[in-house]
Design an enzyme around this catalytic site. Structure first.
Site, mmCIF file in Angstrom:
data_model
loop_
_atom_site.group_PDB
_atom_site.id
_atom_site.type_symbol
_atom_site.label_atom_id
_atom_site.label_comp_id
_atom_site.label_asym_id
_atom_site.label_seq_id
_atom_site.Cartn_x
_atom_site.Cartn_y
_atom_site.Cartn_z
ATOM 1 N N PRO A 23 -26.652 43.114 -8.900
ATOM 2 C CA PRO A 23 -26.101 42.179 -7.920
ATOM 3 C C PRO A 23 -25.156 42.923 -6.977
ATOM 4 O O PRO A 23 -24.364 43.752 -7.410
ATOM 5 C CB PRO A 23 -25.343 41.171 -8.785
ATOM 6 C CG PRO A 23 -25.046 41.890 -10.054
ATOM 7 C CD PRO A 23 -26.184 42.848 -10.255
ATOM 8 N N MET A 24 -25.281 42.610 -5.691
ATOM 9 C CA MET A 24 -24.354 43.181 -4.713
ATOM 10 C C MET A 24 -23.891 42.054 -3.793
ATOM 11 O O MET A 24 -23.996 40.898 -4.165
ATOM 12 C CB MET A 24 -25.036 44.325 -3.976
ATOM 13 C CG MET A 24 -25.295 45.505 -4.956
ATOM 14 S SD MET A 24 -26.248 46.862 -4.263
ATOM 15 C CE MET A 24 -27.907 46.146 -4.252
ATOM 16 N N ALA A 25 -23.388 42.422 -2.637
ATOM 17 C CA ALA A 25 -22.821 41.389 -1.765
ATOM 18 C C ALA A 25 -23.192 41.646 -0.310
ATOM 19 O O ALA A 25 -23.547 42.767 0.054
ATOM 20 C CB ALA A 25 -21.302 41.352 -1.913
ATOM 21 N N TYR B 144 -18.562 35.328 -9.850
ATOM 22 C CA TYR B 144 -17.144 35.695 -9.895
ATOM 23 C C TYR B 144 -16.356 34.475 -10.345
ATOM 24 O O TYR B 144 -16.660 33.349 -9.936
ATOM 25 C CB TYR B 144 -16.639 36.106 -8.502
ATOM 26 C CG TYR B 144 -16.963 37.522 -8.112
ATOM 27 C CD1 TYR B 144 -16.512 38.602 -8.866
ATOM 28 C CD2 TYR B 144 -17.711 37.782 -6.967
ATOM 29 C CE1 TYR B 144 -16.802 39.904 -8.492
ATOM 30 C CE2 TYR B 144 -18.007 39.086 -6.587
ATOM 31 C CZ TYR B 144 -17.544 40.152 -7.359
ATOM 32 O OH TYR B 144 -17.835 41.434 -6.985
ATOM 33 N N ASP C 26 -14.905 42.563 -14.199
ATOM 34 C CA ASP C 26 -14.097 43.747 -13.875
ATOM 35 C C ASP C 26 -13.455 43.679 -12.492
ATOM 36 O O ASP C 26 -13.045 44.693 -11.941
ATOM 37 C CB ASP C 26 -14.930 45.030 -14.026
ATOM 38 C CG ASP C 26 -16.175 45.040 -13.162
ATOM 39 O OD1 ASP C 26 -16.400 44.059 -12.408
ATOM 40 O OD2 ASP C 26 -16.935 46.018 -13.225
ATOM 41 N N SER D 186 -20.814 48.786 -17.123
ATOM 42 C CA SER D 186 -20.711 48.980 -15.674
ATOM 43 C C SER D 186 -19.279 49.276 -15.282
ATOM 44 O O SER D 186 -18.344 48.734 -15.870
ATOM 45 C CB SER D 186 -21.169 47.695 -14.955
ATOM 46 O OG SER D 186 -20.933 47.793 -13.558
ATOM 47 N N HIS E 276 -18.764 48.950 -11.970
ATOM 48 C CA HIS E 276 -18.878 48.373 -10.635
ATOM 49 C C HIS E 276 -19.222 49.462 -9.613
ATOM 50 O O HIS E 276 -18.685 49.487 -8.500
ATOM 51 C CB HIS E 276 -17.569 47.664 -10.258
ATOM 52 C CG HIS E 276 -17.771 46.417 -9.440
ATOM 53 N ND1 HIS E 276 -17.688 45.159 -9.958
ATOM 54 C CD2 HIS E 276 -18.081 46.237 -8.132
ATOM 55 C CE1 HIS E 276 -17.904 44.255 -9.018
ATOM 56 N NE2 HIS E 276 -18.165 44.891 -7.895
ATOM 57 N N GLY F 83 -24.917 54.888 -11.000
ATOM 58 C CA GLY F 83 -25.425 56.250 -10.878
ATOM 59 C C GLY F 83 -26.898 56.425 -11.170
ATOM 60 O O GLY F 83 -27.420 57.533 -11.075
#
Lengths: 367, 367, 367, 367
Positions: D88-90, D141, D169, D261, D263, D296
């Site tokens: 998931p990203m934004a 979130y 996190d 993770s 993040h 990574g």
């Protein structure tokens, strides 16, 4: 999401430490740059200080309810806003006309301890006035003439300094190649303002038929520390300790604190990173005295790491000179804000709501 | 604080070792640069020598009263000003018209031992005259013709050399890529002045139906060392030892000293850093002979580290060629001063008032 | 000392390996450069191969009388001049018009084993004629059609190849980023000359509803190795082994040799350096088969290290393509001379008069 | 050999990941580049993530008959084509007009799980429609207002999302220097489309008389996780775990999966590489929940390494933003193909015909 916010009231001049450093050194002469930025010899120790923090591993702990984060602590029984302080340095007047008073005022306002050195360009009294209610320490170099020491200690006490940081790692100045290459010189327009009669550490020994002679300043022994205790009621913090044996001796000789320090990599090139020797030293002295550290601390997480490994607080040096150069008092204030926020974030992200919660498991030693 | 002082009488030509090297090589031809600066193969060993010192950790010990620092010691019973010496090298005449005599004179004046090689461009007698009362050693390459060896040894003794450094790590020249690429050649204007009939080490083996043949110079064995002892009364120091086994054999064959050396990284690429093998070798031979080291020593603290780990003294090589190139005798004198001051500072900062106080705890081995 | 000598009869075109590589790649197209120089993925393994040798420590042993150095050995019972050989590669015709025959002739003349691949641009018969009395191996990729394999094996035997190197690490081609970026393509002017019907390894799997299908060439199992033993009397050397378990299976399935190889870093990026896994593999198989190694061998001392750690001989790859490109047969001959001399020097400097004297203590494993 | 083939139907726009990244960032503003590429602080953790994979060693196993390679697996019981997923990203809308729907469509078509975040620029319903039959997760979130959370969870379930990735996190945003320097800002043309009322994580704490206050979003505790379980029937996957202790608590609080993770190095600079802590975490939780990892992962072999060390699947982040930027849906599809082929090749080369065969011995921990 709203547009990028800037903290209210903070001059947007610099956003990051890297930018601060770049802007500061860009305006300095090569000589000043060599003086501030350089270390001893090949700068092995200067580099080690940073590398030790860069390699430290820190573990987040999640879902611990960090709606408030409290970085306050006490140093020698006195409350401070954060467990970091301004390391004592020298010749602030070469960097900004306000010299030490700018740092004194900004630190005081922020509730941060600041230490000022024997080689300050402003007098102890001026610094004291600028600091006002702020917590301040006076850093002392051994003086051949005990009367000079006595006068300095008395004036420090009178000017509201609350502890003496006794520097013990400069019997002779380190061989600082970068500084020598730059040709840094303090001219008459930037005098040592602390006191008449103060002598700086010897630049290099002189050859006396094969035996190298150092000025009397280099002759300091543990007995000198005992004498100092007689000369002042202020607590003594010995700065420049890198071995457990010397740390224990500090406790035995009545010091109330030590700074694990290699003088920012400016003295003995080859000395260990302060972070690397901290844990063993902290174990060696237990709670007989307070253990601080400086050398390579740049980020909030560095403060956290040092505390997790045994320090009560850490000193920060060069960044304050960058901030002083870039913006005087307001530059220093801005850097203090950045570092505080960085520390608060690091505490929140590791689930540390208070300084007491910064326990060893937050940054355990590599196995 | 007064303006930056320079040591009286010292030509301000260079302030640091880095500046010295840069200025020296800037004026050299690519060929000479390749010859002096290069090592064997991919320069793994050349680099290791420096890295080992760069990684060594040194511990300050404070408040020990270092108003005087005495770096004097003895080598094979003879007093010297410092525990470092000029390593034997070759072809100084390619670098400065005064060749070996400039180094001899400067080292003598400074009370520093200097060693001179079989491939010197000046004769033993000239070097001896320039050295005068100075301590000097003669470095010997194995010669196929024993008469040549005998003549060299006799002349060395007559010319006041007090020990023979027997090089054993050059049965054949190392494969030196940087030198080969630069095309270094000694022409007739820079003759080997030591003696007629001297033969340099073989540059490479010749292929004899699949077996590679080396000149007789490569046939040296431990029995040759025994024969050398018969040929001279001067003490023998075997140079080029990297294992405890070979070090013990040196003691058994009557050598009075060894130099832990990889020939400055110019022979077997892949050989260990001398500092890395020093402690085990020193333990292996105990006090049966004196143990010296060369390879990568550049700073006063490097001298200190080697002594803390078992060396009685250390040789320094290339920096003397830089100094010779930049300023002849006065350049060498200036570098000697810098290195002495660097050592004195390192001793003061570690609380070592004498060489005897440079104990293992000053620079313990990494765990 | 005389002016720098060059070995008689050797074209002075290149003096060092670095110069050879630089000159070779400078004249190549980006596509060819990417093909030859590149490895798989991010080239982690390509880099590891070299790093492992660069970090190996080698110990000189002195005064052992090395007037002659004999690097000869035997491989599967056949005498060779040196314990290194030309690794099998592909498409030599893309680099030089003479293709594989140039390497065959030069290696034969030098008494050096050369291996040639399934994807040679010249036929087995042409290579055999060029090699003449020289020792040569044929490298085989698994072919889906056993008749093709049989034909190749028969022709190899008839053309004087004395062993079959069976490549087992290419069920599919590695993902070679640098090659893909360069766009290397073999066009019709550089055909595979070995045989009609030969199929190269699959470039990438095809997606069959989520399962990835590879051509039959990828289906090889240990039973295939058993079948190969029935198809030829030539000894089998399995190439591409990196674990003790697979090495033992090779012995169990009747192979007479293995090559510890990661295909020069061109197959599985992340595979270990061959030097790092060699000792454990050598211990696992003992003397049940001969153990060779390739990957990252560049210098004489690298050969020495691999032999000290358990290899009987080592393969060298890319440097032969550089030499082929720069000078065809004479370029290859010149490189062979350089590498032989480099090995002879390394043997002399470690006191190894014969290959048998290259014992583990010459290059022990790091503790 | 035929000319270089390109996979049919694949736009030849980029051949390698390095090319993809270079092309993507070349067209981005400094602000966008800083936002996507940057990490927290000095990017120690960002760098560690990659280094850990770069240093992992993978062992080929040969002759295992890999004519077919099957990378399919299940995640929380649902079949997927491969053991990697889109992290998931934004703010995808800042990168491509199609935003999250392009990734949703491409991932769905490829049978790959994709996760979408609270800060998506498209609504959950739009993403659901674009994903169609594809497997998708919703990243949550913590919201101060439980009603907002409830609404998000209900809409996620209704829109066909099959699990909730609970990010733990980000009590406060990490101090992201590169992003701050670039000045990234989301303007009104790129709104958060997920839902009205959604609040992003706090950018930095505010100073309340020395105590730093964070918005209510930062107050999340383990009890919040329990409440979430009451608010939805969808399984919970806790994202942002780096210690065995927190992993065990996730199991105790009913999570069905965790993502190891940091993040992507964007939160706590100094946090360990995810690969480094994976094995201990996997051992700690056993089969009580599924363990995933991100941070990574770039290559097929990275996926393999993570699975060998205890992950069931791995998330990939930034490369999907590069692919989105370069080619929208078809760019993402192309990258998915490249990564699948890379994984299939890595499996074939290690003799893993199925995911179950990716056992620990394929990539054992360094000793």
């Amino acid at each position: 999401m709203p547009a990028r916010r800037r903290s209210p009231g903070v001059d947007p001049g610099f956003q990051t430490l890297a930018e601060l450093e770049a802007r500061a050194v860009a305006r300095w002469s090569p000589a000043l740059r060599g003086y501030v930025e350089g270390g001893a010899g090949e700068e092995r120790t200067l580099s080690r200080n940073r590398t030790a923090f860069a390699e430290a591993v820190v573990y987040p702990r999640v879902l611990r309810g960090v709606a408030s984060v409290d970085p306050r602590t006490t140093l020698l029984g006195r409350p401070v806003a954060v467990p970091f302080f301004v390391s004592p340095m020298a010749y602030h007047g070469a960097i900004h006309a306000d010299g030490e008073t700018a740092i004194a005022a900004a630190a005081s306002e922020a509730g941060v301890l600041a230490a000022f050195g024997t080689l300050s360009t402003r007098s102890l009294e001026e610094i004291g006035r600028a600091s006002g209610p702020g917590l301040r320490w006076f850093q002392l170099y051994h003086q051949a003439d005990e009367a000079v020491e006595r006068a300095l200690l008395d004036r420090a006490a009178a000017a509201g300094f609350s502890a003496i940081a006794v520097t013990v790692d400069v019997p002779v100045l380190g061989v600082r190649d970068r500084q020598a290459q730059g040709g840094f010189a303090i001219d008459r327009s930037v005098p040592v303002g602390t006191a008449r009669g103060v002598r700086p550490p010897a630049r290099s020994p002189s050859d006396d038929h094969g035996v190298f002679r150092l000025p009397a300043e280099a002759s300091a022994t543990w007995e000198w520390l005992d004498r100092l205790r007689q000369l002042t009621r202020l607590p003594l913090v010995v700065k420049g300790i890198l071995t457990p044996a010397d740390a224990r001796r500090c406790a035995e000789h009545g010091a109330q604190g030590i700074v694990v320090s290699n003088h920012g990599g400016r003295q003995l090139d080859g000395a260990p990173a302060t972070l690397d020797v901290l844990p063993e030293i902290a174990r060696a002295v237990g709670d007989r005295l307070e253990v601080y550290l400086d050398g390579g601390v740049r980020r909030g997480v560095d403060v956290l790491v040092a505390l997790a490994r045994g320090a009560r607080a850490v000193g920060v040096g060069r960044p304050f000179l960058w901030a002083l150069g870039v913006g005087g008092r307001s530059g220093v204030a801005r850097y203090l804000t950045l570092l505080k926020l960085d520390l608060a974030a690091a505490m929140a992200l590791t689930g540390c709501r208070t300084v007491a919660e910064i326990t060893p498991d937050v940054s355990p030693l590599p196995r």
